[in-house]
Scaffold this active site. Sequence first.
Site, PDB file in Angstrom:
ATOM      1  N   LYS A  64       0.811  -1.219   0.000  1.00 20.55           N
ATOM      2  CA  LYS A  64       0.000   0.000   0.000  1.00 20.55           C
ATOM      3  C   LYS A  64       0.847   1.274   0.000  1.00 20.55           C
ATOM      4  O   LYS A  64       0.398   2.321  -0.470  1.00 20.55           O
ATOM      5  CB  LYS A  64      -0.971   0.006   1.187  1.00 20.55           C
ATOM      6  CG  LYS A  64      -2.058  -1.053   1.068  1.00 20.55           C
ATOM      7  CD  LYS A  64      -3.088  -0.946   2.167  1.00 20.55           C
ATOM      8  CE  LYS A  64      -4.155  -2.023   2.002  1.00 20.55           C
ATOM      9  NZ  LYS A  64      -5.279  -1.864   2.938  1.00 20.55           N
ATOM     10  N   ASN A  85      -4.740   2.042  -1.805  1.00 25.47           N
ATOM     11  CA  ASN A  85      -5.310   0.694  -1.922  1.00 25.47           C
ATOM     12  C   ASN A  85      -6.126   0.517  -3.200  1.00 25.47           C
ATOM     13  O   ASN A  85      -6.651  -0.552  -3.457  1.00 25.47           O
ATOM     14  CB  ASN A  85      -6.178   0.350  -0.693  1.00 25.47           C
ATOM     15  CG  ASN A  85      -7.552   0.992  -0.767  1.00 25.47           C
ATOM     16  OD1 ASN A  85      -7.681   2.174  -1.083  1.00 25.47           O
ATOM     17  ND2 ASN A  85      -8.582   0.214  -0.478  1.00 25.47           N
ATOM     18  N   ASP A 100      -9.826   2.717   1.703  1.00 25.39           N
ATOM     19  CA  ASP A 100      -9.858   2.172   3.070  1.00 25.39           C
ATOM     20  C   ASP A 100     -10.435   3.201   4.032  1.00 25.39           C
ATOM     21  O   ASP A 100     -11.196   2.861   4.939  1.00 25.39           O
ATOM     22  CB  ASP A 100      -8.444   1.796   3.540  1.00 25.39           C
ATOM     23  CG  ASP A 100      -7.960   0.464   2.992  1.00 25.39           C
ATOM     24  OD1 ASP A 100      -8.813  -0.380   2.654  1.00 25.39           O
ATOM     25  OD2 ASP A 100      -6.736   0.274   2.921  1.00 25.39           O
ATOM     26  N   GLY A 123      -0.760  -1.094  15.631  1.00 26.78           N
ATOM     27  CA  GLY A 123      -0.108  -1.254  14.341  1.00 26.78           C
ATOM     28  C   GLY A 123       0.119   0.058  13.629  1.00 26.78           C
ATOM     29  O   GLY A 123      -0.553   1.061  13.912  1.00 26.78           O
ATOM     30  N   GLY A 125       1.049   0.075   9.907  1.00 27.15           N
ATOM     31  CA  GLY A 125       1.221  -0.203   8.481  1.00 27.15           C
ATOM     32  C   GLY A 125       0.317   0.650   7.609  1.00 27.15           C
ATOM     33  O   GLY A 125      -0.270   1.642   8.060  1.00 27.15           O
ATOM     34  N   GLY A 126       0.190   0.252   6.338  1.00 30.73           N
ATOM     35  CA  GLY A 126      -0.589   1.027   5.374  1.00 30.73           C
ATOM     36  C   GLY A 126      -2.051   1.164   5.736  1.00 30.73           C
ATOM     37  O   GLY A 126      -2.644   2.236   5.584  1.00 30.73           O
ATOM     38  N   ALA A 127      -2.659   0.096   6.254  1.00 30.85           N
ATOM     39  CA  ALA A 127      -4.074   0.159   6.638  1.00 30.85           C
ATOM     40  C   ALA A 127      -4.260   1.077   7.844  1.00 30.85           C
ATOM     41  O   ALA A 127      -5.260   1.798   7.948  1.00 30.85           O
ATOM     42  CB  ALA A 127      -4.602  -1.236   6.947  1.00 30.85           C
ATOM     43  N   GLY A 225     -13.808  -6.392  10.306  1.00 33.68           N
ATOM     44  CA  GLY A 225     -13.516  -5.580   9.133  1.00 33.68           C
ATOM     45  C   GLY A 225     -14.322  -5.893   7.894  1.00 33.68           C
ATOM     46  O   GLY A 225     -14.047  -5.332   6.824  1.00 33.68           O
TER      47      GLY A 225
END
Length: 244
Positions: A64, A85, A100, A123, A125-127, A225
């Site tokens: 991502k 994304n 997202d 976390g 990360g990209g998300a 999710g």
Amino acid sequence: MRQFGLIGRNISYSFSKSYFAEKFKNENIVDAVYNVFDLKQIDEVEKVFETEGLIGFNVTIPYKQEIIPFLDELSPEAKSIGAVNTVLIKDGKRIGHNTDCYGFHHSLEPLLESHHKKALVLGNGGAAKAVYYILDLLQIKYKIVSRAKLDNYLTYEELDEEVINNHQIIINCSPVGTFPNVENSPSLPYQLINEKHLLYDLIYNPPLTKFLENGKNQGAKIKNGHEMLILQAEKAWDIWNKLD
């Protein structure tokens, strides 16, 4: 035939291919195909861009952020978030979007109550970047939790009673607990969670992760999710078909 798809690594399990196949069938869309492009490394995306009839594709873990240097433009949301994304091919240009944030926003907001003022985000990360963006938009203060001590992040060892009590939303953006490792969960003091907490897991497989199950057992409100995934997929479809 219009070509769409998903890029990522080790994504044979992907929700997206079956979702779009079902969508095309149900809506009698006969001129579109959705494929999975499993890439060992990001530079293999150049071969994906050569796909005849390619209109766009989705991007998942771990690309991502890595996809960005291969794109010509970013939407305002993608630029602010720093993660992509969804990619649209338009007039020869590769344009990165982030849906997202749309999916997370519209699946989280109906669950919020007046006491949900602060969040812990597990976390980075990209998300997770899309989650930060929406929490800022909703004016919900948050702390990032990481296994390593970075910047002003909290570590899991620092999640004591005061921290848990002061953060009524806990969002898992890490892959911990994803199928097949369904017995794993983020290292939280779950005994401190109560009915005032909202636990949101970006994971959709399994539907009830150990993280959510532990929260549910403490009386917390929980959400996985799956709805976010559907909302972001439909938003991507709108972008590819210029409906937004």
